[in-house]
Design a protein around this motif. Structure first.
Motif, short mmCIF file in Angstrom:
data_model
loop_
_atom_site.label_atom_id
_atom_site.label_comp_id
_atom_site.label_asym_id
_atom_site.label_seq_id
_atom_site.Cartn_x
_atom_site.Cartn_y
_atom_site.Cartn_z
N UNK A 17 90.63 -29.79 -4.16
CA UNK A 17 91.06 -30.74 -3.13
C UNK A 17 90.61 -30.27 -1.75
N UNK A 18 90.76 -28.99 -1.46
CA UNK A 18 90.33 -28.45 -0.17
C UNK A 18 88.83 -28.62 0.02
N UNK A 19 88.05 -28.36 -1.01
CA UNK A 19 86.60 -28.51 -0.94
C UNK A 19 86.22 -29.97 -0.71
N UNK A 20 86.87 -30.89 -1.42
CA UNK A 20 86.55 -32.31 -1.25
C UNK A 20 86.88 -32.80 0.16
N UNK A 21 88.01 -32.40 0.69
CA UNK A 21 88.38 -32.80 2.05
C UNK A 21 87.37 -32.26 3.05
N UNK A 22 86.99 -31.00 2.91
CA UNK A 22 86.02 -30.40 3.82
C UNK A 22 84.69 -31.12 3.76
N UNK A 24 84.01 -34.26 2.66
CA UNK A 24 84.04 -35.66 3.10
C UNK A 24 84.38 -35.82 4.58
N UNK A 25 85.23 -34.96 5.12
CA UNK A 25 85.66 -35.13 6.50
C UNK A 25 84.82 -34.38 7.52
N UNK A 26 84.19 -33.30 7.09
CA UNK A 26 83.42 -32.50 8.05
C UNK A 26 81.92 -32.48 7.76
N UNK A 27 81.56 -32.15 6.52
CA UNK A 27 80.14 -31.99 6.20
C UNK A 27 79.38 -33.31 6.16
N UNK A 28 79.90 -34.29 5.43
CA UNK A 28 79.16 -35.55 5.28
C UNK A 28 78.86 -36.21 6.63
N UNK A 29 79.84 -36.34 7.53
CA UNK A 29 79.51 -36.96 8.82
C UNK A 29 78.43 -36.20 9.58
N UNK A 30 78.51 -34.87 9.55
CA UNK A 30 77.49 -34.09 10.27
C UNK A 30 76.12 -34.26 9.61
N UNK A 31 76.06 -34.09 8.30
CA UNK A 31 74.77 -34.19 7.61
C UNK A 31 74.16 -35.57 7.80
N UNK A 36 70.47 -37.09 6.75
CA UNK A 36 70.57 -36.93 5.30
C UNK A 36 71.23 -38.15 4.66
N UNK A 37 70.73 -38.55 3.50
CA UNK A 37 71.42 -39.51 2.63
C UNK A 37 72.20 -38.66 1.64
N UNK A 38 73.51 -38.58 1.80
CA UNK A 38 74.30 -37.63 1.02
C UNK A 38 75.61 -38.28 0.55
N UNK A 39 76.00 -37.94 -0.69
CA UNK A 39 77.23 -38.42 -1.30
C UNK A 39 77.89 -37.27 -2.06
N UNK A 40 79.22 -37.34 -2.16
CA UNK A 40 79.97 -36.36 -2.93
C UNK A 40 80.71 -37.10 -4.05
#
Length: 104
Positions: A17-22, A24-31, A36-40
């Motif tokens: 859960x901690x990894x998914x929040x990090x 989706x909330x921090x990495x994806x917006x920055x990338x 980047x075209x990126x999905x989790x």
């Protein structure tokens, strides 16, 4: 839609859960701000070999060459990658190609 995908299978060091929040909330917006075209994705009902999958779209294999500068070329990017390394115990990467699209 991308021609190819770089897929990282991620096993969390602590909490999924901690990894998914990090991611989706921090990495994806920055990338995404870096182009980047990126999905989790996360597995459902324990099915699959990795709890978390990170898909990054690419048009050709050579796209990987500029990723270090795009992903970690700023202080914010370097900080995000350092934190990601702390949250991931193990990862395995692969590249797959969409066989229904014509080669570029």
């Amino acid at each position: 839609m991308a021609q190819m995908y770089h897929i990282e299978k991620l096993w969390p060091a602590r909490s999924e859960a901690e990894l998914l929040v990090f991611l989706t909330e921090e990495c994806l917006p920055y990338w995404r701000s870096q182009g980047f075209e990126v999905k989790v994705f996360s597995r459902v009902a324990g099915l699959g070999d990795a709890p978390v999958l990170l898909f990054t779209g690419m048009e050709r294999l050579a796209d990987i060459d500029d990723w270090p500068a795009r992903a970690a070329g700023t202080p914010e990017g370097a900080e995000l990658l350092a934190k990601l390394e702390e949250l991931v115990d193990h990862l395995q990467a692969s590249v797959v190609m969409d066989v229904e699209r014509e080669e570029a």
